[in-house]
Design a protein around this motif. Sequence first.
Motif, mmCIF file in Angstrom:
data_model
loop_
_atom_site.group_PDB
_atom_site.id
_atom_site.type_symbol
_atom_site.label_atom_id
_atom_site.label_comp_id
_atom_site.label_asym_id
_atom_site.label_seq_id
_atom_site.Cartn_x
_atom_site.Cartn_y
_atom_site.Cartn_z
ATOM 1 N N MET A 264 10.724 4.772 -2.159
ATOM 2 C CA MET A 264 9.734 3.690 -2.241
ATOM 3 C C MET A 264 10.353 2.358 -1.852
ATOM 4 S SD MET A 264 7.251 4.128 -5.561
ATOM 5 C CE MET A 264 6.744 2.432 -5.528
ATOM 6 N N VAL A 265 11.545 2.111 -2.353
ATOM 7 C CA VAL A 265 12.229 0.858 -2.050
ATOM 8 C C VAL A 265 12.483 0.739 -0.551
ATOM 9 C CG1 VAL A 265 14.448 -0.358 -2.316
ATOM 10 C CG2 VAL A 265 13.235 0.503 -4.329
ATOM 11 N N GLU A 266 12.856 1.828 0.080
ATOM 12 C CA GLU A 266 13.122 1.785 1.519
ATOM 13 C C GLU A 266 11.851 1.516 2.325
ATOM 14 O OE1 GLU A 266 16.126 1.371 2.720
ATOM 15 O OE2 GLU A 266 16.658 1.473 0.598
ATOM 16 N N VAL A 267 10.737 2.098 1.903
ATOM 17 C CA VAL A 267 9.456 1.835 2.562
ATOM 18 C C VAL A 267 9.102 0.355 2.405
ATOM 19 C CG1 VAL A 267 6.964 2.276 2.409
ATOM 20 C CG2 VAL A 267 8.577 4.187 2.376
ATOM 21 N N LEU A 268 9.255 -0.153 1.185
ATOM 22 C CA LEU A 268 8.947 -1.552 0.916
ATOM 23 C C LEU A 268 9.914 -2.494 1.634
ATOM 24 C CD1 LEU A 268 8.119 -1.102 -2.845
ATOM 25 C CD2 LEU A 268 6.522 -1.941 -1.102
ATOM 26 N N ARG A 269 11.169 -2.100 1.728
ATOM 27 C CA ARG A 269 12.166 -2.906 2.443
ATOM 28 C C ARG A 269 11.741 -3.103 3.899
ATOM 29 N NH1 ARG A 269 17.473 -3.435 0.955
ATOM 30 N NH2 ARG A 269 17.456 -1.463 -0.175
ATOM 31 N N ALA A 270 11.091 -2.090 4.454
ATOM 32 C CA ALA A 270 10.616 -2.150 5.841
ATOM 33 C C ALA A 270 9.308 -2.940 5.956
ATOM 34 C CB ALA A 270 10.437 -0.738 6.386
ATOM 35 N N GLY A 271 8.815 -3.477 4.827
ATOM 36 C CA GLY A 271 7.597 -4.276 4.853
ATOM 37 C C GLY A 271 6.320 -3.459 4.848
ATOM 38 N N LYS A 272 6.454 -2.179 4.540
ATOM 39 C CA LYS A 272 5.284 -1.299 4.513
ATOM 40 C C LYS A 272 4.906 -0.996 3.064
ATOM 41 C CE LYS A 272 6.720 0.775 8.832
ATOM 42 N NZ LYS A 272 7.224 1.961 9.485
ATOM 43 N N GLU A 273 3.729 -0.432 2.910
ATOM 44 C CA GLU A 273 3.285 -0.033 1.575
ATOM 45 C C GLU A 273 3.585 1.448 1.367
ATOM 46 O OE1 GLU A 273 -0.631 -1.266 0.467
ATOM 47 O OE2 GLU A 273 -0.331 -3.272 1.290
ATOM 48 N N PRO A 274 4.057 1.801 0.159
ATOM 49 C CA PRO A 274 4.330 3.219 -0.115
ATOM 50 C C PRO A 274 3.037 4.021 -0.157
ATOM 51 C CG PRO A 274 4.584 1.910 -2.103
ATOM 52 C CD PRO A 274 4.333 0.945 -0.982
ATOM 53 N N SER A 275 3.178 5.319 0.021
ATOM 54 C CA SER A 275 2.010 6.198 -0.026
ATOM 55 C C SER A 275 1.493 6.301 -1.461
ATOM 56 C CB SER A 275 2.387 7.590 0.482
ATOM 57 O OG SER A 275 3.258 8.219 -0.447
ATOM 58 N N GLU A 276 0.257 6.736 -1.574
ATOM 59 C CA GLU A 276 -0.335 6.965 -2.898
ATOM 60 C C GLU A 276 0.482 7.995 -3.673
ATOM 61 O OE1 GLU A 276 -4.564 7.719 -3.078
ATOM 62 O OE2 GLU A 276 -4.909 6.340 -1.396
ATOM 63 N N GLU A 277 1.006 8.992 -2.948
ATOM 64 C CA GLU A 277 1.815 10.027 -3.600
ATOM 65 C C GLU A 277 3.087 9.429 -4.189
ATOM 66 O OE1 GLU A 277 0.611 10.361 -0.407
ATOM 67 O OE2 GLU A 277 -0.974 11.816 -0.832
ATOM 68 N N GLN A 278 3.718 8.515 -3.462
ATOM 69 C CA GLN A 278 4.939 7.885 -3.973
ATOM 70 C C GLN A 278 4.640 7.059 -5.220
ATOM 71 O OE1 GLN A 278 6.058 5.978 -0.213
ATOM 72 N NE2 GLN A 278 8.024 7.042 -0.342
ATOM 73 N N VAL A 279 3.583 6.284 -5.166
ATOM 74 C CA VAL A 279 3.209 5.451 -6.309
ATOM 75 C C VAL A 279 2.832 6.333 -7.499
ATOM 76 C CG1 VAL A 279 1.599 3.699 -7.164
ATOM 77 C CG2 VAL A 279 2.502 3.532 -4.828
ATOM 78 N N SER A 280 2.097 7.384 -7.242
ATOM 79 C CA SER A 280 1.704 8.306 -8.296
ATOM 80 C C SER A 280 2.925 8.964 -8.943
ATOM 81 C CB SER A 280 0.760 9.368 -7.737
ATOM 82 O OG SER A 280 0.399 10.280 -8.736
ATOM 83 N N ALA A 281 3.873 9.397 -8.123
ATOM 84 C CA ALA A 281 5.098 10.016 -8.656
ATOM 85 C C ALA A 281 5.875 9.023 -9.509
ATOM 86 C CB ALA A 281 5.959 10.537 -7.509
ATOM 87 N N CYS A 282 5.908 7.771 -9.083
ATOM 88 C CA CYS A 282 6.585 6.731 -9.852
ATOM 89 C C CYS A 282 5.906 6.546 -11.207
ATOM 90 C CB CYS A 282 6.597 5.424 -9.063
ATOM 91 S SG CYS A 282 7.512 4.106 -9.871
ATOM 92 N N LYS A 283 4.573 6.503 -11.201
ATOM 93 C CA LYS A 283 3.827 6.351 -12.452
ATOM 94 C C LYS A 283 4.094 7.509 -13.402
ATOM 95 C CE LYS A 283 -0.006 3.627 -10.594
ATOM 96 N NZ LYS A 283 -1.442 3.619 -10.267
ATOM 97 N N VAL A 284 4.150 8.719 -12.862
ATOM 98 C CA VAL A 284 4.400 9.903 -13.696
ATOM 99 C C VAL A 284 5.787 9.823 -14.326
ATOM 100 C CG1 VAL A 284 4.806 12.401 -13.611
ATOM 101 C CG2 VAL A 284 2.776 11.428 -12.516
ATOM 102 N N GLU A 285 6.797 9.550 -13.516
ATOM 103 C CA GLU A 285 8.176 9.519 -14.034
ATOM 104 C C GLU A 285 8.386 8.365 -15.013
ATOM 105 O OE1 GLU A 285 10.190 11.971 -13.832
ATOM 106 O OE2 GLU A 285 8.874 13.034 -12.455
ATOM 107 N N TYR A 286 7.810 7.217 -14.703
ATOM 108 C CA TYR A 286 7.903 6.071 -15.614
ATOM 109 C C TYR A 286 7.235 6.423 -16.941
ATOM 110 C CZ TYR A 286 7.563 1.332 -17.426
ATOM 111 O OH TYR A 286 7.671 0.206 -18.217
#
Length: 124
Positions: A89-111
């Motif tokens: 996710m950080v690498e996607v954001l570093r490139a100025g892009k938005e992470p996928s819904e799947e990435q955000v969802s996985a982050c929410k689950v793990e958090y």
Amino acid sequence: MKEEYKNDKFLVAMDAAGADVDGALNRFMGKVSLYKKFMKKFLEDRSYPDMLESLAGHDPEEAFRQAHTLKGVAGNLGINNLLAVLVPMVEVLRAGKEPSEEQVSACKVEYGKIVDIIERDWSE
């Protein structure tokens, strides 16, 4: 996980959730109480909610800062499953892009898993 930590419900739960308890305790000089103190502070850290707010506001630059901070915190605390979803996710954001819904969802689950363990199993 070291034998000496196996009687601590919180440390066992963190280990079962994929945390590197031994590595984290190494960084905390073996001081379980200090590690637990910082895990409790994890709940107060604003980087996760601020990251989500920045993502909702389509602000990848600010989301990057918050995700990068959260990645560092997760790494220091040995929260490997959260770290594993944050790195890409950080690498996607570093490139100025938005992470996928799947990435955000996985982050929410793990958090959420870590928050649940802290709220359910943490004790002094």
